[in-house]
Scaffold this motif. Structure first.
Motif, PDB file in Angstrom:
ATOM      1  N   ARG A 127      16.158  -8.248  -6.337  1.00 36.76           N
ATOM      2  CA  ARG A 127      15.658  -7.108  -7.077  1.00 36.76           C
ATOM      3  C   ARG A 127      15.306  -7.492  -8.511  1.00 36.76           C
ATOM      4  O   ARG A 127      15.993  -8.304  -9.136  1.00 36.76           O
ATOM      5  CB  ARG A 127      16.701  -5.992  -7.094  1.00 36.76           C
ATOM      6  N   LEU A 128      14.255  -6.906  -9.052  1.00 36.40           N
ATOM      7  CA  LEU A 128      13.804  -7.183 -10.411  1.00 36.40           C
ATOM      8  C   LEU A 128      14.063  -5.979 -11.311  1.00 36.40           C
ATOM      9  O   LEU A 128      14.209  -4.849 -10.846  1.00 36.40           O
ATOM     10  CB  LEU A 128      12.304  -7.514 -10.409  1.00 36.40           C
ATOM     11  N   GLN A 129      14.098  -6.227 -12.618  1.00 35.24           N
ATOM     12  CA  GLN A 129      14.386  -5.153 -13.556  1.00 35.24           C
ATOM     13  C   GLN A 129      13.310  -4.073 -13.577  1.00 35.24           C
ATOM     14  O   GLN A 129      13.586  -2.912 -13.890  1.00 35.24           O
ATOM     15  CB  GLN A 129      14.562  -5.725 -14.969  1.00 35.24           C
ATOM     16  N   ASP A 130      12.073  -4.437 -13.252  1.00 35.21           N
ATOM     17  CA  ASP A 130      10.998  -3.442 -13.272  1.00 35.21           C
ATOM     18  C   ASP A 130      10.982  -2.557 -12.025  1.00 35.21           C
ATOM     19  O   ASP A 130      10.098  -1.702 -11.869  1.00 35.21           O
ATOM     20  CB  ASP A 130       9.634  -4.122 -13.433  1.00 35.21           C
ATOM     21  N   GLY A 131      11.967  -2.754 -11.122  1.00 35.35           N
ATOM     22  CA  GLY A 131      12.037  -1.942  -9.919  1.00 35.35           C
ATOM     23  C   GLY A 131      11.424  -2.607  -8.708  1.00 35.35           C
ATOM     24  O   GLY A 131      11.594  -2.115  -7.588  1.00 35.35           O
ATOM     25  N   GLY A 132      10.689  -3.682  -8.922  1.00 33.20           N
ATOM     26  CA  GLY A 132      10.103  -4.414  -7.819  1.00 33.20           C
ATOM     27  C   GLY A 132      11.104  -5.336  -7.174  1.00 33.20           C
ATOM     28  O   GLY A 132      12.306  -5.295  -7.476  1.00 33.20           O
ATOM     29  N   ALA A 133      10.642  -6.177  -6.261  1.00 32.86           N
ATOM     30  CA  ALA A 133      11.527  -7.097  -5.558  1.00 32.86           C
ATOM     31  C   ALA A 133      10.745  -8.352  -5.184  1.00 32.86           C
ATOM     32  O   ALA A 133       9.504  -8.344  -5.107  1.00 32.86           O
ATOM     33  CB  ALA A 133      12.115  -6.453  -4.313  1.00 32.86           C
ATOM     34  N   VAL A 134      11.468  -9.448  -4.942  1.00 32.11           N
ATOM     35  CA  VAL A 134      10.890 -10.731  -4.576  1.00 32.11           C
ATOM     36  C   VAL A 134      11.536 -11.213  -3.280  1.00 32.11           C
ATOM     37  O   VAL A 134      12.763 -11.161  -3.125  1.00 32.11           O
ATOM     38  CB  VAL A 134      11.092 -11.793  -5.672  1.00 32.11           C
TER      39      VAL A 134
ATOM     40  N   ARG B 239       0.825  -1.206   0.000  1.00 31.44           N
ATOM     41  CA  ARG B 239       0.000   0.000   0.000  1.00 31.44           C
ATOM     42  C   ARG B 239       0.859   1.255   0.000  1.00 31.44           C
ATOM     43  O   ARG B 239       0.397   2.331  -0.400  1.00 31.44           O
ATOM     44  CB  ARG B 239      -0.917   0.017   1.230  1.00 31.44           C
ATOM     45  N   TYR B 240       2.108   1.136   0.477  1.00 33.19           N
ATOM     46  CA  TYR B 240       2.983   2.294   0.626  1.00 33.19           C
ATOM     47  C   TYR B 240       4.124   2.324  -0.393  1.00 33.19           C
ATOM     48  O   TYR B 240       4.738   3.372  -0.587  1.00 33.19           O
ATOM     49  CB  TYR B 240       3.585   2.307   2.039  1.00 33.19           C
ATOM     50  N   LEU B 241       4.411   1.195  -1.011  1.00 33.64           N
ATOM     51  CA  LEU B 241       5.564   1.097  -1.902  1.00 33.64           C
ATOM     52  C   LEU B 241       5.224   1.548  -3.321  1.00 33.64           C
ATOM     53  O   LEU B 241       4.162   1.212  -3.855  1.00 33.64           O
ATOM     54  CB  LEU B 241       6.071  -0.351  -1.953  1.00 33.64           C
ATOM     55  N   ALA B 242       6.154   2.276  -3.942  1.00 37.82           N
ATOM     56  CA  ALA B 242       5.960   2.705  -5.328  1.00 37.82           C
ATOM     57  C   ALA B 242       6.031   1.515  -6.276  1.00 37.82           C
ATOM     58  O   ALA B 242       5.314   1.451  -7.284  1.00 37.82           O
ATOM     59  CB  ALA B 242       7.013   3.741  -5.701  1.00 37.82           C
ATOM     60  N   GLN B 243       6.911   0.546  -5.978  1.00 43.90           N
ATOM     61  CA  GLN B 243       7.040  -0.677  -6.764  1.00 43.90           C
ATOM     62  C   GLN B 243       6.667  -1.868  -5.883  1.00 43.90           C
ATOM     63  O   GLN B 243       7.056  -1.917  -4.713  1.00 43.90           O
ATOM     64  CB  GLN B 243       8.468  -0.849  -7.301  1.00 43.90           C
ATOM     65  N   PRO B 244       5.942  -2.845  -6.418  1.00 39.72           N
ATOM     66  CA  PRO B 244       5.415  -3.921  -5.570  1.00 39.72           C
ATOM     67  C   PRO B 244       6.487  -4.878  -5.071  1.00 39.72           C
ATOM     68  O   PRO B 244       7.491  -5.134  -5.741  1.00 39.72           O
ATOM     69  CB  PRO B 244       4.430  -4.646  -6.504  1.00 39.72           C
ATOM     70  N   LEU B 245       6.231  -5.398  -3.875  1.00 41.52           N
ATOM     71  CA  LEU B 245       7.033  -6.469  -3.308  1.00 41.52           C
ATOM     72  C   LEU B 245       6.264  -7.765  -3.508  1.00 41.52           C
ATOM     73  O   LEU B 245       5.060  -7.823  -3.260  1.00 41.52           O
ATOM     74  CB  LEU B 245       7.266  -6.206  -1.821  1.00 41.52           C
ATOM     75  N   ARG B 246       6.967  -8.815  -3.968  1.00 39.94           N
ATOM     76  CA  ARG B 246       6.307 -10.085  -4.256  1.00 39.94           C
ATOM     77  C   ARG B 246       6.900 -11.197  -3.400  1.00 39.94           C
ATOM     78  O   ARG B 246       7.984 -11.056  -2.833  1.00 39.94           O
ATOM     79  CB  ARG B 246       6.448 -10.435  -5.747  1.00 39.94           C
ATOM     80  N   LEU B 247       6.174 -12.304  -3.349  1.00 42.21           N
ATOM     81  CA  LEU B 247       6.631 -13.505  -2.654  1.00 42.21           C
ATOM     82  C   LEU B 247       6.951 -14.581  -3.672  1.00 42.21           C
ATOM     83  O   LEU B 247       6.195 -14.768  -4.639  1.00 42.21           O
ATOM     84  CB  LEU B 247       5.563 -14.007  -1.687  1.00 42.21           C
ATOM     85  N   ALA B 248       8.019 -15.293  -3.445  1.00 43.74           N
ATOM     86  CA  ALA B 248       8.431 -16.330  -4.401  1.00 43.74           C
ATOM     87  C   ALA B 248       7.458 -17.497  -4.409  1.00 43.74           C
ATOM     88  O   ALA B 248       7.230 -18.106  -5.464  1.00 43.74           O
ATOM     89  CB  ALA B 248       9.844 -16.817  -4.077  1.00 43.74           C
TER      90      ALA B 248
END
Length: 328
Positions: free
Chosen positions: A313-320, A269-278
């Motif tokens: 870190r992912l290329q789209d700016g997100g993370a896993v 809700r607060y992050l500009a780029q989403p955080l994901r779970l593997a």
């Protein structure tokens, strides 16, 4: 049966008597005493008054279609007033204020404004009549004040409402499947794509959900909350942990034995780029922690220090987030 509670049924009865136009002075005094006896009485009565005004504004042809024909003329009322009285009772039993939406009722607003926040932003808004709205991240709220009601439509996000009491102008929050009604209270409303969560810090709050033919209703006191799902269903009042629920107002996120999946949903809700779970396994990890909201990206960076996870870190700016190698 008219009304979905004894208080609602009594409010409908008083509204019908008032609009019949032949109440005695003693009855007026009795009505005033009933309205003052409990905040819930005034809330229900004002809802029925709004419904009455809408029916009075409808053309006769629409009234006849609604009722299904003419009503016989009654002494001291006449055919036209009898028709409208019958339609009013029909509408009252079916609808109430939530049926058409209090923000779209009769009249033009005397005051209107729109407020919003970006992801990661919080702001405090003072309204024209003294109430204060604390907007959390990624929130959209539209305000409209009428002569007989105050309305906020919460399109998305979360707001802590600190409402100045005004018995003559009840305060409504319309949030998707839920309608919240108060005269004066301090309460939190959070609207997501799936549900609406309401928690009360001070005062009495009424929460209605669902269509008129299957409406749910709760009256909440301080320390209580409810969750209204997308179909308007809700359980009875539940005890809530207000210190954790409202920690965001003081710039913190508090988690108590929460799953990592829940933590990630909240952080996003607060992050500009989403955080994901593997995978689901990493999402089942549990976390008890308190974080400052000033740097949500820093919270993500800190997670490998408190849980057996690694951050990619992912290329789209997100993370896993994934389980650390060798973790059970």
């Amino acid at each position: 049966m008219i009304g979905d509670s004894p208080v609602a049924a009594e409010a409908i009865r008083w509204s019908a008597r008032l609009h019949a136009g032949d109440m005695s002075a003693a009855e007026h005094a009795e009505l005033l005493a009933w309205r003052r006896a409990h905040p819930e009485h005034e809330i229900e009565f004002q809802a029925q008054q709004m419904l009455s005004r809408a029916v009075q504004a409808m053309p006769d042809d629409a009234i006849r279609r609604l009722y299904g024909g003419e009503l016989p003329e009654r002494p001291r009322l006449g055919r036209r007033r009898a028709l409208r009285a019958g339609a009013l009772l029909l509408c009252a039993g079916a609808a109430g204020a939530a049926a058409w939406g209090v923000g779209r009722g009769p009249g033009r607003p005397a005051y209107a404004a729109q407020w919003s926040t970006r992801k990661g932003e919080r702001r405090s808004v003072s309204l024209s009549e003294g109430s204060v709205l604390e907007l959390n991240t990624d929130t959209q709220a539209d305000v409209a004040f009428f002569d007989d009601r105050r309305v906020v439509t919460l399109t998305r996000g979360e707001v802590l409402f600190d409402i100045r009491p005004d018995a003559a102008r009840p305060f409504f929050v319309e949030a998707g499947p839920a309608t919240v009604q108060v005269t004066g209270a301090r309460f939190n409303v959070r609207r997501t794509a799936q549900d609406v969560h309401v928690a009360v810090e001070q005062g009495v709050v009424e929460v209605r959900g669902g269509p008129w033919w299957h409406r749910s209703r709760n009256v909440l006191n301080a320390g209580q909350g409810t969750l209204v799902d997308a179909d308007g269903r809700q359980p009875g009042p539940q005890a809530v942990n207000l210190s954790a629920e409202l920690a965001w107002v003081n710039g913190r996120l508090v988690f108590r034995n929460a799953s990592l999946a829940t933590v990630v949903d909240e952080l996003n809700r607060y992050l500009a780029q989403p955080l994901r779970l593997a995978n689901d396994r990493v999402g089942r990890l549990r976390l008890t922690a308190s974080f400052k909201l000033d740097d949500p990206a820093g919270i993500v960076e800190a997670l490998p220090g408190v849980l057996p996870v690694v951050l990619r870190r992912l290329q789209d700016g997100g993370a896993v987030l994934d389980l650390k190698p060798g973790s059970a």
